[in-house]
Design an enzyme around this catalytic site. Structure first.
Site, mmCIF file in Angstrom:
data_model
loop_
_atom_site.group_PDB
_atom_site.id
_atom_site.type_symbol
_atom_site.label_atom_id
_atom_site.label_comp_id
_atom_site.label_asym_id
_atom_site.label_seq_id
_atom_site.Cartn_x
_atom_site.Cartn_y
_atom_site.Cartn_z
ATOM 1 N N CYS A 66 -15.194 0.807 -4.904
ATOM 2 C CA CYS A 66 -16.316 0.890 -4.434
ATOM 3 C C CYS A 66 -16.998 2.015 -4.840
ATOM 4 O O CYS A 66 -17.366 2.967 -3.966
ATOM 5 C CB CYS A 66 -16.296 0.721 -2.901
ATOM 6 S SG CYS A 66 -15.083 2.102 -2.155
ATOM 7 N N ASP A 126 0.962 -1.143 -0.067
ATOM 8 C CA ASP A 126 0.085 -0.086 -0.077
ATOM 9 C C ASP A 126 0.892 1.260 -0.098
ATOM 10 O O ASP A 126 1.936 1.356 0.582
ATOM 11 C CB ASP A 126 -0.929 -0.025 1.233
ATOM 12 C CG ASP A 126 -2.087 0.768 1.186
ATOM 13 O OD1 ASP A 126 -3.040 0.508 0.518
ATOM 14 O OD2 ASP A 126 -1.909 2.237 1.123
HETATM 15 C C1 SAM Z 1 -9.958 0.855 -1.575
HETATM 16 S S1 SAM Z 1 -8.556 1.152 -0.489
HETATM 17 C C2 SAM Z 1 -7.942 -0.649 -0.081
HETATM 18 C C3 SAM Z 1 -8.771 -1.461 0.652
HETATM 19 C C4 SAM Z 1 -8.253 -2.702 1.085
HETATM 20 N N1 SAM Z 1 -8.108 -3.376 -0.325
HETATM 21 C C5 SAM Z 1 -8.793 -3.727 1.759
HETATM 22 O O1 SAM Z 1 -9.633 -4.275 1.234
HETATM 23 O O2 SAM Z 1 -8.995 -3.591 3.179
HETATM 24 C C6 SAM Z 1 -7.262 1.969 -1.502
HETATM 25 C C7 SAM Z 1 -5.807 1.769 -0.826
HETATM 26 O O3 SAM Z 1 -4.921 2.401 -2.162
HETATM 27 C C8 SAM Z 1 -3.792 2.927 -1.528
HETATM 28 N N2 SAM Z 1 -3.334 3.676 -2.401
HETATM 29 C C9 SAM Z 1 -3.512 4.878 -3.074
HETATM 30 N N3 SAM Z 1 -2.824 5.159 -4.190
HETATM 31 C C10 SAM Z 1 -1.962 4.082 -4.313
HETATM 32 C C11 SAM Z 1 -0.862 3.701 -5.242
HETATM 33 N N4 SAM Z 1 -0.509 4.611 -6.124
HETATM 34 N N5 SAM Z 1 -0.217 2.582 -5.148
HETATM 35 C C12 SAM Z 1 -0.654 1.691 -3.855
HETATM 36 N N6 SAM Z 1 -1.748 1.933 -3.160
HETATM 37 C C13 SAM Z 1 -2.364 3.090 -3.342
HETATM 38 C C14 SAM Z 1 -4.760 3.774 -0.153
HETATM 39 O O4 SAM Z 1 -3.568 4.212 0.822
HETATM 40 C C15 SAM Z 1 -5.635 2.652 0.241
HETATM 41 O O5 SAM Z 1 -5.277 2.119 1.358
#
Ligand code: SAM
Length: 458
Positions: free
Chosen positions: A232, A134
């Site tokens: 989502c 992440d």
């Molecule tokens: C929808 S949430 C993920 C939820 C997680 N999959 C779960 O089921 O608990 C999206 C995540 O993407 C991360 N994020 C944002 N930009 C990103 C990037 N460029 N690369 C990797 N992660 C990223 C955010 O910090 C966030 O935690």
């Protein structure tokens, strides 16, 4: 609920005559769910010991259940034993749909706090490798805790951007989950506080991020590998729009059909004038199912998948005597050549993990414990990976025993004769046969070794 006018207009374009039904769903109940950790307990066994009254199956996830608040599953010792994860029912779909085989290399690119990564890891069932990444370093702490509670040893938890990961893991993964950062429209019903954030930063901003992340994931996936994109949100820009962008720029990918379930709706290529079969994607709407809004697309990269080579196998070093001593009581299948000692800390490295020097990572492999003055102190994560029968001395108490809650709160507890396999030394403390943590027994008193940061009410 005060929804922004521009959001309602977007929804009207997506839903047409169904808009009113969707708006009425804001008056419908909100659903809560739990997902069983099948690497610790089978669904059948969980149903047999199920202590909750309100459980009902989630139709699209074989190990998912709805529960109602009076059951309070986060307060039950089974939660601390990692037997299930609390997850919004629609959010169970992505990890359930991405097909995972034991032994594969799997990447969860946007993993924190780990709702989906815990399921991907459970499907690997202690084999292969799960890289849970992440971009947010602070969010990876919760991610690591959730993976450790689930008892997953074969993990690498990183905090990097996809392009940096590509320098280490180019075309390395069999499967990738991209649960992308998104504008969160699908959660408005449950989390109204997301609405002002949407007004500040909406689909335009997120769709740019998503495209970048999708491009990075394409490089990380093996030819013949499969990845799942999920959000989502309802926005056509972030869903069909991101998919149309991706497929236009990556002709080596094609969409797969997603197993159908009642209430699922197909993606709508016409929303973005796409020539790709975006009807293979799935949209979830709260007026169609008992769950919140989601979008899923399953994509395969052309080519033949190569088998995983055993890279970076550790050197077989002689282990410290105090560790060897402790391991005499452990019967978990454990490849000693994979054990690495770094200063005083001991790790069990996943097979086939390449060197990751230079990567920002929080954990590589299973943290087994620490070498202290002439003794080895096993870690909380090690206890969670073990099965009851894999440690030589066990104290196994039923969930209704008040000492279990006292143990989870960090208190010292008294143990009667015959309640432990051995009458002194390290004990694996279990609830109904499922490990919770360690304790050290001295003359009938159990010194509590439950990790202080995980204590109940901590
Ligand atoms: C929808 S949430 C993920 C939820 C997680 N999959 C779960 O089921 O608990 C999206 C995540 O993407 C991360 N994020 C944002 N930009 C990103 C990037 N460029 N690369 C990797 N992660 C990223 C955010 O910090 C966030 O935690």
């Amino acid at each position: 609920m005060n929804l922004p006018q521009s959001f309602i207009e977007n929804m009207s374009e997506i839903l047409g005559p169904e808009l009113d039904e969707y708006l009425e769903s804001y008056e419908k109940p909100k659903f809560t769910g739990l997902r069983v950790n099948t690497s610790k307990i089978s669904v059948e066994e969980f149903e047999r010991i199920n202590p909750f009254k309100s459980l009902r199956r989630v139709p699209w996830t074989p190990n998912g259940y709805y529960y109602t608040e009076e059951d309070a599953p986060t307060k039950h010792p089974y939660y601390y034993a990692g037997l299930y994860y609390i997850q919004e029912p629609s959010a169970m779909t992505p990890a359930s749909v991405l097909p995972i085989e034991e032994g594969e290399r799997v990447l969860d690119l946007c993993a924190a706090p780990g709702g989906k990564a815990t399921e991907l890891g459970a499907k690997l069932n202690h084999t292969g490798l799960l890289v849970a990444n992440d971009a947010s370093a602070s969010r990876t702490k919760a991610l690591l805790k959730n993976l450790e509670v689930f008892g997953l040893p074969n993990i690498l938890v990183t905090s990097e951007m996809g392009d940096k990961l590509d320098r280490y893991f180019h075309e390395y993964f069999d499967k990738i989950l991209i649960d992308a950062p998104c504008s969160g429209e699908g959660m408005f019903r449950k989390q109204a506080h997301m609405i002002p954030a949407w007004e500040r930063q909406g689909p335009e901003v997120f769709s740019k991020m998503q495209r970048e992340i999708l491009d990075q994931a394409a490089n990380l996936l093996k030819p013949g590998g499969t990845m799942l994109y999920s959000t989502c949100t309802f926005s056509k820009l972030e869903n069909e729009g991101s998919m149309d962008y991706f497929l236009s720029n990556h002709p080596e990918f094609h969409l797969e059909e997603i197993p159908w379930c009642e209430g699922f709706c197909p993606g709508k290529p016409e929303l973005v004038g796409s020539k790709f079969p975006l009807e293979h994607c799935v949209r979830l709407f709260p007026h169609k199912i008992d769950g919140e809004g989601h979008f899923l697309a399953l994509l395969t990269k052309d080519g033949e998948r190569t088998p995983n080579a055993m890279e970076g196998a550790a050197k077989s070093a002689k282990l410290p005597a105090e560790l060897e001593d402790f391991l005499k009581d452990v019967s978990m299948p454990l490849e000693k050549t994979q054990i690495q000692v770094k200063d005083t800390k001991v790790f069990l490295m996943p097979e086939g993990l390449k060197g990751c020097k230079g990567l920002r990572f929080l954990r590589s492999g299973l943290y087994m414990g620490e070498l202290l003055k002439k003794r080895f102190e096993p870690s909380q994560a090690f206890a969670m990976v073990l099965k009851k029968q894999e440690y030589a001395s066990v104290i196994d108490l039923p969930a209704v025993d008040v000492r279990i809650l006292r143990y989870l709160k960090g208190e010292t507890i008294e143990i009667e004769d015959g309640e432990s396999t051995r009458d002194a030394g390290w004990q694996l403390v279990c609830v109904d046969g499922y490990p919770l943590g360690w304790g050290k027994l001295i003359r009938g008193t159990l010194r509590n070794k439950y990790f202080s940061g995980w204590r109940m009410n901590a």
